[in-house]
Design a protein around this motif. Sequence first.
Motif, PDB file in Angstrom:
ATOM      1  N   UNK A  15       0.835  -1.202   0.000  1.00 43.19           N
ATOM      2  CA  UNK A  15       0.000   0.000   0.000  1.00 43.19           C
ATOM      3  C   UNK A  15       0.870   1.253   0.000  1.00 43.19           C
ATOM      4  N   UNK A  16       1.938   1.231   0.780  1.00 43.26           N
ATOM      5  CA  UNK A  16       2.864   2.365   0.806  1.00 43.26           C
ATOM      6  C   UNK A  16       3.526   2.531  -0.554  1.00 43.26           C
ATOM      7  N   UNK A  17       3.891   1.410  -1.178  1.00 48.92           N
ATOM      8  CA  UNK A  17       4.489   1.469  -2.505  1.00 48.92           C
ATOM      9  C   UNK A  17       3.507   2.023  -3.535  1.00 48.92           C
ATOM     10  N   UNK A  18       2.246   1.623  -3.436  1.00 47.29           N
ATOM     11  CA  UNK A  18       1.233   2.105  -4.367  1.00 47.29           C
ATOM     12  C   UNK A  18       1.010   3.612  -4.215  1.00 47.29           C
ATOM     13  N   UNK A  19       1.044   4.101  -2.990  1.00 55.13           N
ATOM     14  CA  UNK A  19       0.878   5.543  -2.757  1.00 55.13           C
ATOM     15  C   UNK A  19       2.070   6.313  -3.309  1.00 55.13           C
ATOM     16  N   UNK A  20       3.276   5.789  -3.103  1.00 52.58           N
ATOM     17  CA  UNK A  20       4.466   6.445  -3.653  1.00 52.58           C
ATOM     18  C   UNK A  20       4.445   6.453  -5.179  1.00 52.58           C
ATOM     19  N   UNK A  21       3.993   5.358  -5.782  1.00 55.80           N
ATOM     20  CA  UNK A  21       3.895   5.297  -7.242  1.00 55.80           C
ATOM     21  C   UNK A  21       2.856   6.288  -7.753  1.00 55.80           C
ATOM     22  N   UNK A  22       1.771   6.475  -7.019  1.00 60.62           N
ATOM     23  CA  UNK A  22       0.746   7.436  -7.431  1.00 60.62           C
ATOM     24  C   UNK A  22       1.282   8.869  -7.362  1.00 60.62           C
ATOM     25  N   UNK A  50      -0.739   2.202 -17.862  1.00 65.17           N
ATOM     26  CA  UNK A  50       0.536   1.514 -18.077  1.00 65.17           C
ATOM     27  C   UNK A  50       1.684   2.266 -17.408  1.00 65.17           C
ATOM     28  N   UNK A  51       1.647   3.570 -17.457  1.00 60.65           N
ATOM     29  CA  UNK A  51       2.680   4.366 -16.797  1.00 60.65           C
ATOM     30  C   UNK A  51       2.647   4.153 -15.288  1.00 60.65           C
ATOM     31  N   UNK A  52       1.456   4.073 -14.716  1.00 59.80           N
ATOM     32  CA  UNK A  52       1.331   3.806 -13.280  1.00 59.80           C
ATOM     33  C   UNK A  52       1.879   2.425 -12.931  1.00 59.80           C
ATOM     34  N   UNK A  53       1.570   1.435 -13.735  1.00 59.28           N
ATOM     35  CA  UNK A  53       2.070   0.089 -13.471  1.00 59.28           C
ATOM     36  C   UNK A  53       3.589   0.024 -13.569  1.00 59.28           C
ATOM     37  N   UNK A  54       4.172   0.743 -14.515  1.00 59.87           N
ATOM     38  CA  UNK A  54       5.632   0.789 -14.628  1.00 59.87           C
ATOM     39  C   UNK A  54       6.234   1.471 -13.407  1.00 59.87           C
ATOM     40  N   UNK A  55       5.639   2.567 -12.965  1.00 58.24           N
ATOM     41  CA  UNK A  55       6.141   3.251 -11.769  1.00 58.24           C
ATOM     42  C   UNK A  55       5.964   2.399 -10.522  1.00 58.24           C
ATOM     43  N   UNK A  56       4.857   1.663 -10.435  1.00 58.76           N
ATOM     44  CA  UNK A  56       4.649   0.763  -9.297  1.00 58.76           C
ATOM     45  C   UNK A  56       5.692  -0.339  -9.286  1.00 58.76           C
ATOM     46  N   UNK A  57       5.996  -0.897 -10.449  1.00 61.36           N
ATOM     47  CA  UNK A  57       7.042  -1.911 -10.541  1.00 61.36           C
ATOM     48  C   UNK A  57       8.382  -1.331 -10.118  1.00 61.36           C
ATOM     49  N   UNK A  58       8.694  -0.109 -10.542  1.00 59.35           N
ATOM     50  CA  UNK A  58       9.958   0.534 -10.202  1.00 59.35           C
ATOM     51  C   UNK A  58      10.072   0.789  -8.701  1.00 59.35           C
ATOM     52  N   UNK A  59       9.007   1.282  -8.088  1.00 59.44           N
ATOM     53  CA  UNK A  59       9.012   1.535  -6.640  1.00 59.44           C
ATOM     54  C   UNK A  59       9.151   0.216  -5.879  1.00 59.44           C
ATOM     55  N   UNK A  60       8.464  -0.812  -6.329  1.00 61.55           N
ATOM     56  CA  UNK A  60       8.571  -2.120  -5.683  1.00 61.55           C
ATOM     57  C   UNK A  60       9.994  -2.658  -5.805  1.00 61.55           C
ATOM     58  N   UNK A  61      10.599  -2.492  -6.971  1.00 61.09           N
ATOM     59  CA  UNK A  61      11.976  -2.932  -7.193  1.00 61.09           C
ATOM     60  C   UNK A  61      12.928  -2.191  -6.259  1.00 61.09           C
TER      61      UNK A  61
END
Length: 68
Positions: A15-22, A50-61
């Motif tokens: 959830x924290x990662x999703x907020x940071x990606x947003x 798609x841009x959000x999903x890429x940013x979410x993947x990057x933050x998770x990484x």
Amino acid sequence: MGEINIYGVYVPVFLIQAILAYILLKVVSIGTDKIIEKGWIALPSIFNLCLYLILLWFVHWLFVVFFG
């Protein structure tokens, strides 16, 4: 990855990662809105998803690399 205990409330790390990606999406969308207005992007809503999903993947990484 687990959860974080914040004053007795368990908050999932994802959830924290999703907020940071947003938040990153809102910053990046300032630049991409100009491209969308010019018509370079055919389907802006799918592009933003798609841009959000890429940013979410990057933050998770980043979380995995630095905290894993």
